[in-house]
Design an enzyme around this catalytic site. Structure first.
Site, short mmCIF file in Angstrom:
data_model
loop_
_atom_site.label_atom_id
_atom_site.label_comp_id
_atom_site.label_asym_id
_atom_site.label_seq_id
_atom_site.Cartn_x
_atom_site.Cartn_y
_atom_site.Cartn_z
N LYS A 105 20.25 27.87 7.73
CA LYS A 105 18.82 28.15 7.69
C LYS A 105 18.44 28.18 6.21
O LYS A 105 18.88 29.04 5.45
CB LYS A 105 18.49 29.48 8.34
CG LYS A 105 16.99 29.78 8.33
CD LYS A 105 16.72 31.24 8.65
CE LYS A 105 15.26 31.53 8.35
NZ LYS A 105 14.99 32.96 8.16
N ALA A 193 9.62 34.65 11.25
CA ALA A 193 9.02 35.63 10.34
C ALA A 193 7.64 36.09 10.77
O ALA A 193 6.81 35.29 11.21
CB ALA A 193 8.95 35.11 8.90
N THR A 216 13.38 41.94 11.54
CA THR A 216 12.80 43.24 11.26
C THR A 216 12.15 43.87 12.49
O THR A 216 12.25 45.09 12.70
CB THR A 216 11.75 43.12 10.14
OG1 THR A 216 12.35 42.46 9.02
CG2 THR A 216 11.27 44.49 9.70
#
Length: 271
Positions: A105, A193, A216
């Site tokens: 990635k 993201a 996250t």
């Protein structure tokens, strides 16, 4: 007559198929056990590993690599934290040696505050890594021209953001992201993201995106494993809705109940 959805609807990248359309990051979990439980809950197609972060945190001695081997999920090393082309390329080669995989990635960061990718640097790094035999999944924005340049460089899939890394805002530019999907209909697109809750993931899957990458939103949840499972269900629901063919959006109300047999004084709203 009953219509059934396709039974074989696997995510395909670079000619390889994956059992899940969820990709899961491995950083910032409260503990290794929490990470392990989250992997079990999400059942991801791949897990991402930031080589520099794990080496800095002593992954070789804290059991992280052993945990990854036990789960047996395909690994996707990344070049997180790299701010130059040479740094990203060097990190990718190190990752290939350590993890014995050609998957990478690619991240070449161009701004400290937004963590937005460096357009020029990402394209150059992608071109070099493709020539070196890597299967590159480049982190990018929803910019269509940037996406096309990355494809020209040899990438076979893109990973556009929904919002800046770690913000949890969901999709901040729905128009741009949907245009990217519409203009690149045959390119695997994984939203990477900025997603914060499962409804964000379901939304982009309903638009026809091929998968999501989460970190996250899961690792910083109060109960990471429960959130990981919720995201997996959101992705599954969104994909099923996309395949089912959602109804066209309308500006005016359309009654779902027919007026045949209704008293005439009700058919015009009671006037």
């Amino acid at each position: 007559m009953t219509t059934t959805l396709p039974s074989a609807d696997a995510l395909t990248l670079y000619g390889e198929t994956f059992a899940s359309r969820v990709l899961l990051g491995t950083s910032r979990y409260p503990s290794l056990q929490s990470l392990s439980d989250s992997i079990d809950a999400a059942r991801p197609g791949m897990v991402t590993i930031a080589l520099r972060r794990q080496l800095a945190n002593g992954a070789a001695t804290n059991g992280f690599f052993d945990l990854m081997k036990r789960h047996g999920v395909p690994l996707l090393p990344n070049t997180a934290g790299c701010y130059s082309v040479d740094e990203a390329v060097t990190t990718a080669h190190m990752a290939r040696e350590i993890f014995e995989t050609d998957w990478i990635k690619l991240e070449v960061i161009g701004d400290d505050y937004t963590l937005q990718p460096d357009l020029v640097g990402s394209i150059e790094a992608a071109s070099r890594l493709v020539r070196d035999g890597f299967k590159v999944l480049p982190y990018c924005t929803e910019d269509l021209v940037m996406g096309r340049r990355l494809l020209d460089a040899g990438c076979e899939a893109l990973m556009p953001w929904g919002a800046p890394i770690g913000t949890g805002k969901g999709v901040i530019n729905p128009y741009g992201l949907r245009v990217l999907r519409e203009r690149l209909p045959d390119v695997p697109l994984i939203v990477d993201a900025g997603l914060g809750v499962p409804s964000h993931a379901a939304q982009v899957m309903e638009w026809g995106f091929d998968g999501v990458l989460l970190n996250t939103a899961v690792s910083q949840a109060t109960h990471p494993d429960a959130m990981a499972r919720a995201f997996a269900l959101g992705v599954e629901a969104g994909r099923a809705a996309y395949l089912a063919g959602p109804m066209a959006e309308r500006d005016a109300a359309v009654a779902s109940t027919p007026v045949v047999g209704m008293p005439f004084w009700n058919q015009d709203g009671g006037k």
